[in-house]
Design an enzyme around this catalytic site. Structure first.
Site, PDB file in Angstrom:
ATOM      1  N   TYR A  71      -0.243  -3.440  -9.075  1.00  0.00           N
ATOM      2  CA  TYR A  71      -1.069  -2.236  -9.035  1.00  0.00           C
ATOM      3  C   TYR A  71      -2.229  -2.411  -8.061  1.00  0.00           C
ATOM      4  CZ  TYR A  71      -4.430   1.329 -10.339  1.00  0.00           C
ATOM      5  OH  TYR A  71      -5.346   2.370 -10.294  1.00  0.00           O
TER       6      TYR A  71
ATOM      7  N   LYS B  74      -3.118  -0.304  -4.557  1.00  0.00           N
ATOM      8  CA  LYS B  74      -4.371   0.395  -4.276  1.00  0.00           C
ATOM      9  C   LYS B  74      -5.055  -0.177  -3.036  1.00  0.00           C
ATOM     10  CE  LYS B  74      -4.496   3.764  -7.131  1.00  0.00           C
ATOM     11  NZ  LYS B  74      -4.515   5.151  -6.604  1.00  0.00           N
TER      12      LYS B  74
END
Length: 306
Positions: free
Chosen positions: A176, A180
């Protein structure tokens, strides 16, 4: 920067705003506030039934709202292409593209329909392709903007270009964070390329700090009882979605925003607070990283632009 709120959004009448992941959380707040200030909002969502419920909520809050739902699954490049083709036929000029949709899971590894690691494929590669396919329509608008949604997690992340899909070793939290970071790198490299091309389109970034949204409980749902406890504890340190959406709303609408700027909360560690300009990590800001990621994204998605 003085305290800013959504009440200060300038008149948006006559502008078309596309918000991905607009059926809940930050995306729903963003779509509602843009509609409240007169924009014609396109809710680009994977689940059109949830999108229809979101439109009903928007119209409850803003009876005069102009809002429509269109299907978009960012985890499928064929869906991205179909969405972009239909959207540009319906709206030849697009003023705002807010790449808000995001996915976070703490369970085992998953892949998109194109074989990409699910976080990277959804959060960054899908938006990379979407932005390129909508760029001509954006270029036909007056003062068009693309807003990318980053995260404070990008500051502790690293892009392993030898294993972008995390196939050698998989950790959901790292995946994750890397997605990002990739989103942040993309937004900054997009700004460089738009400037070099003399494009009227502006690329800016925002992050919500730690905000309460539907992603928070989903992220912990694979952790059983301890996950539920952690999710409840998170309520003590997070801020409401209405506050969390302010950086992306400011980035999308404030007349003084310049390409390449990055906005987030003003508080300690950028967790909570009013909108302020923040700094990306050194890796995110490095032009060499941007060039390398851009080349990889073009190869992976088959979408080439700028």
């Amino acid at each position: 920067m003085a305290a800013w709120s959504a009440r200060q959004i300038p008149d948006q009448h006559g502008r078309v705003a596309v918000v991905t992941g607009a059926n809940s959380g930050l995306g729903l707040v963003t779509a509602t506030e843009l509609a409240r200030h007169g924009a014609q909002v396109v809710l680009a969502v994977r689940d059109t039934a949830a999108g229809a419920r979101a439109v009903a909520l928007i119209r409850d809050a803003v009876p005069s709202a102009s809002a429509v739902v269109r299907e978009l699954d960012l985890a499928s490049l064929s869906s991205v292409r179909a969405f972009a083709k239909a959207l540009t036929a319906e709206f030849p000029a697009i003023d705002l593209l807010i790449n808000n949709a995001g996915l976070v899971l703490l369970g085992p590894a998953h892949t998109t329909s194109d074989g990409f690691e699910l976080h990277l494929g959804t959060n960054m590669l899908g938006h990379f392709a979407l932005t390129g396919l909508l760029l001509d329509a954006l270029g036909r608008a007056d003062a068009p903007r693309v807003v990318g949604l980053s995260s404070i997690t990008h500051k502790n992340a690293h892009l392993d270009f030898d294993d972008l899909m995390s196939r050698r070793t998989y950790d959901a939290s790292r995946a994750y964070g890397s997605s990002k970071l990739a989103t942040t790198v993309f937004g900054l490299e997009l700004d460089r390329r738009l400037r070099a091309a003399g494009s009227p389109v502006t690329s800016v970034l925002a992050h919500p700090g730690l905000s309460r949204s539907n992603l928070t409980p989903r992220a912990w749902e694979h952790r059983g009882r301890m996950g539920r406890v952690a999710a409840r504890a998170g309520l003590l340190v997070t801020q409401p979605a209405e506050r969390g959406a302010e950086p992306q709303l400011f980035a999308a609408t404030d007349p003084g925003v310049r390409g390449g700027q990055f906005f987030g909360p003003s508080g300690r560690w950028e967790v909570r607070g009013h909108v302020t300009e923040v700094r990306p990590s050194a890796e995110a800001a490095a032009p060499a990283t941007g060039q390398r990621l851009w080349s990889a994204a073009e190869t992976l998605t088959g979408v080439t632009y700028l």
